[in-house]
Every structure is written in structure tokens, then in C-alpha cells.
Design a protein around this motif. Sequence first.
Motif: not given
Length: 594
Positions: A461-463, A466-469, A499-501
Amino acid sequence: MRTHKCGELNKDNLGESIALCGWVHRRRDHGGVIFIDLRDRAGLVQVVFNPESTETFAIAESVRSEYVLRVEGVVRERLEGTVNANMATGEIEILVSHVEVLNESETPPFPIESDIEVNEEMRLRYRYIDLRKTSMLEKMKIRRDVTRNLRNFLDAQEFFEMETPILTKATPEGARDYIVPSRTHKHSFFALPQSPQLYKQLLMMAGMDRYYQVVRCFRDEDLRADRQPEFTQLDIETSFMNEDKIMAIMEDMMCNLFKDVLNVDLDKPFPRMTHAEAMSRFGSDKPDLRIPLELVDIADEMKDVEFKVFSGPANDPKGRVVALCIPDGAKLSRKDIDAYTKFVSIYGARGLAYIKVNDRNGGLEGLQSPIVKFAPAEVWEAVLEKTGAQTGDLIFFGADKTNIVNEAIGALRVKIGLDLGLLEGVWKPLWVVDFPMFEWDEKSQRWNAIHHPFTAPSCSEEELKADPGAALSRAYDLVLNGTEVGGGSIRINKTAMQSTVLDILGIGKKEANDKFGFLLEALKYGCPPHGGMAYGLDRLVMLMTGSSSIREVIAFPKTQSAACPLVDAPAVINEEQLKELHIRLHKPIVSEEA
């Protein structure tokens, strides 16, 4: 009414008294003896009327194409020299003793069996007649066999066949929903499901473990040859399986299907290719592996040339320059090249540069092209070396934004492969894996999900935050001969990740709760790890029957404008119905003069 079907009879039935029912496929009068090919779902059989049987012969003289008959008679062997090897029943015929006209027929609007091309809208308007064609009947039989085989396989694997609702709630799945107004809930609407995605995930949360469904789905989108507003999907979901196990079961299912229905052996395991590799080599995330042509990156060779058409994209981080070598392609005429140039323009390409390799060892003198003068000999030598070009070959070039090059040259690769008959092999299945989680939409300045918002990422989740792309998904598509026939993924099974997505996709807490509150709530109550697949059943049958469109394998399809000429749908409804649904139409204002 009948003892046998027309296409079932053979020499084992010689001497039997039988009764048949069917349509008059063809009628022939040969010197006083009348022959009729009688047709039903099982096939054709020849029935014979002798003038000695005055009453039956008189009826036979009056019948015409597509009359519905019931005949009684005796099965006999055809005379020597009259056997029809093209008919399954070609060694026998029926000598008729009694005939009954069950129904007459007007002349059909088009011939049932003919090489005459019939307008598709006419075929769909009279679909019940079109379906009488032997070719259409065979496609419907294969569709039946495919569905039966898939059900039998999944039943044997302890999957539950379960139904999910058709009247449901609108959800963002990439296409527009078909909306159904509610009479009992004023100002509220149902939506027809684009897929049973959320319901099948809820079934996993309910402990069903393995589920499948042959289900109708609905998408209000622009149509193409392999799209319909309503289509059939084989929907599958499992618990406590990772992607490797799911793909292994799916491979077994596909191999069993092709062997049973087509008597074709597919090699296992199916090859796997990452999304990045597929786009690099073929410009497509659904590459047709029967075509041996590949895109070759030549940006490094073109960065310093004076030809801005090539050097511009070569130095642009969002650009791409590729070469596509066509073996023996130098024989293509200027007219052919112009046609391919027009073809790539459909995908946004502004032109199509090329080089004909007339003499591989002849340096610049051995190359024929308007662009040769724009780069030094060592650049072209490097290109020839990298593409493996030989004397007699032709090289096409693509230079533009990466997405335009991929779409244009990727499509060109397929078209040339088919045009020049370069196919290697008959069936080439492939798993495409490691898709990006998201793609950036420049227009709306937001991330969009590549598959759907419920696909699990392969990172933490943290990664992801930090960088969705850079995030990859745990998704997998099954591609067959350049067509995506199925897609699936491991799903998100924890509330925080889901929820993060949704947050990355720009779906705020209120909107998320309004649209997916039931899912987010369900995830809190011990949701198991789960994943699955969905197959486009129409597309799969289209490929297996060699059809050019899924409309050919659907009994009652819509046209490309999403209309049904057969029943004239969609249609206007009356004011009383509109009032019951609390709907008022805003009709366009027409001027008095008009």
C-alpha cells in the motif's frame, strides 16, 4: 409427428418405415419423378415422389421452397451413380407414401443457401430465416457445444453455478451503463450489469469458494465487430488461489474445450509475456503470435539525424521510433504502400516512411526510399543490422508519440501478416501479465484503472501511494490469435488497500461510500484472498467458428447502431408508461415553418 430427424438416417435404416418433418430445401422435377431435399436441424435427406402415388405426387407438385412438410415412407438405397457424397444421408433416400403440408411459405426475402451476398440489416430483420442456413446452424451448434463443455468442466472442478442480479446499481467500470427507471422508487434508477464483478466477490466473502455463471452483460458503448451492447460472459471466481493456480485451471479448461469441440490439441503450458514486453515487441497488449513480424526500436540510431520526423520522437521521453521489417516486402507496389499509409492514418499516424532493400550489400545505392538521403550510411547500416533485413525486404518506420506508434504500427503488423499470408500455426494462446495498475489521463488529469478498481496491486500500500504510475497489477489476460478472449486478476481483499486504490482514482470517501459502501463494509468481515476470470463467450465462439464478427454467433444480435431490426427496438413508449415511471421527455422544439 416424426420417428427420426432428417440428417440422422443412413444405410442402417434401409427398409424401415419412417416419418419425417422439415422444410423444403430444394425441389427438383426429373422426368415425372419429383425429388425434394427435406431439411431440419439435423441435416438434409432426399425424399422421392413417384407419379404412381397420385395424391402425394399432386401435393409434391404444389409445394415450394420453405414449405413445412410431414412425410411418411420407406428408406431405400440410392441407385448406382446417384449417391451424393456431399450429404451425410447421400447413400439413401425416402420413397414417400404419404405427405402432409403442415404450413405454406411465401418466397423468402433472400435465398436460404446461396453465394449471393445479402445486406446484414436484411439478414437481421429476417433473422429467423437467416438462422435456417446450414452455416448459421453449425455456428449455433458449436456455441451450444462450447457452453455445455465449459459447464461440464467447471462442474467437475466443484464450481457452483450461481445467478446474480440483472437489476443492480450503476458502477464505474469503463463504459456507460444501461439505466432502468424504477416505478416503485420515484426518481431512482437501476442499472443493467456491465459484469457481475462485485456480486461474485461478495460470493467469495460468503464462503462459496468456487463460482461460475454464464451471464448476460450490458454496456452502452460504441460498437465494433467484436462488441455488442448485450453480450454473454463466462464469469468465474475462486477463493484461496493465486494467479498461477487460476491460470493452470483455465489452461486445462481451454485445452479440454478445444479438444472436445474442434479436436484440436493446444500445447500446455501457454506462454506468458509481460505487458511491457508485448508493447515493445508487438505494439499491442493482445499480440497475434502467429505473425512472426516484430517492432524494433531504433530511437538510439535516430537521435542525432537531421531528419526531425525521426530525431524529434527519438529524443522525446514520450516518443518512440520503430522499424518493421517485411520479408520479401520489396515486391510491394507503390499502390500497396499508399494503401498501408492510409491504413495507419486511422490510428493517428501522419505518414508511413519506408525503405526497400534492393541490395543488402550495396550500401546506400542498394536502398530505395525518399528518406535515405536524410541520414548517413552508417545509420542505415545499423538499422539494417538491427532489423535483420536482407535483399528483397522492405522496412516500414513509425515515429511519433509512443501510443500512436504502438497503435498504428502494431495494427500494420497484423494487417500485413494477414495480407501476405505470413501466419505460422493455427492457434496461438498467450497469457499477458504484469499490467500497469493505472494509466494517466492527460485530458482529465487523473489516474484511470487499466482493468477495474478492484484489481490487487503486486506492491504494498505504501509503494502504491508513493508512485501509482510504477505499480503493476496482479492481472492476467488470455489472448488467442490476437484477440483477448478472457481477462482476470487477483482482487483486493482488504479495506485499507481498496480505499487507497479508490482514492488514487479520484473517488472520494463520500462517492466511494455511495457507490461501493456495501463492498467496503463486506471487506471488514473476514474476506478471503480471491481472484477469477471472465471470458467473452461470443468472442471465443467467433474465433472457434472462423467468423468475422460476433454477430455471426449470436442468435439475435443488435446492429452496429445498437438497434434490433427484427422487433424494431429500441422503441417509443407511451405517455401513460412515462407517467408511471415519473419521467417527462424534453422534446426538441420544431419551428412553425418546419
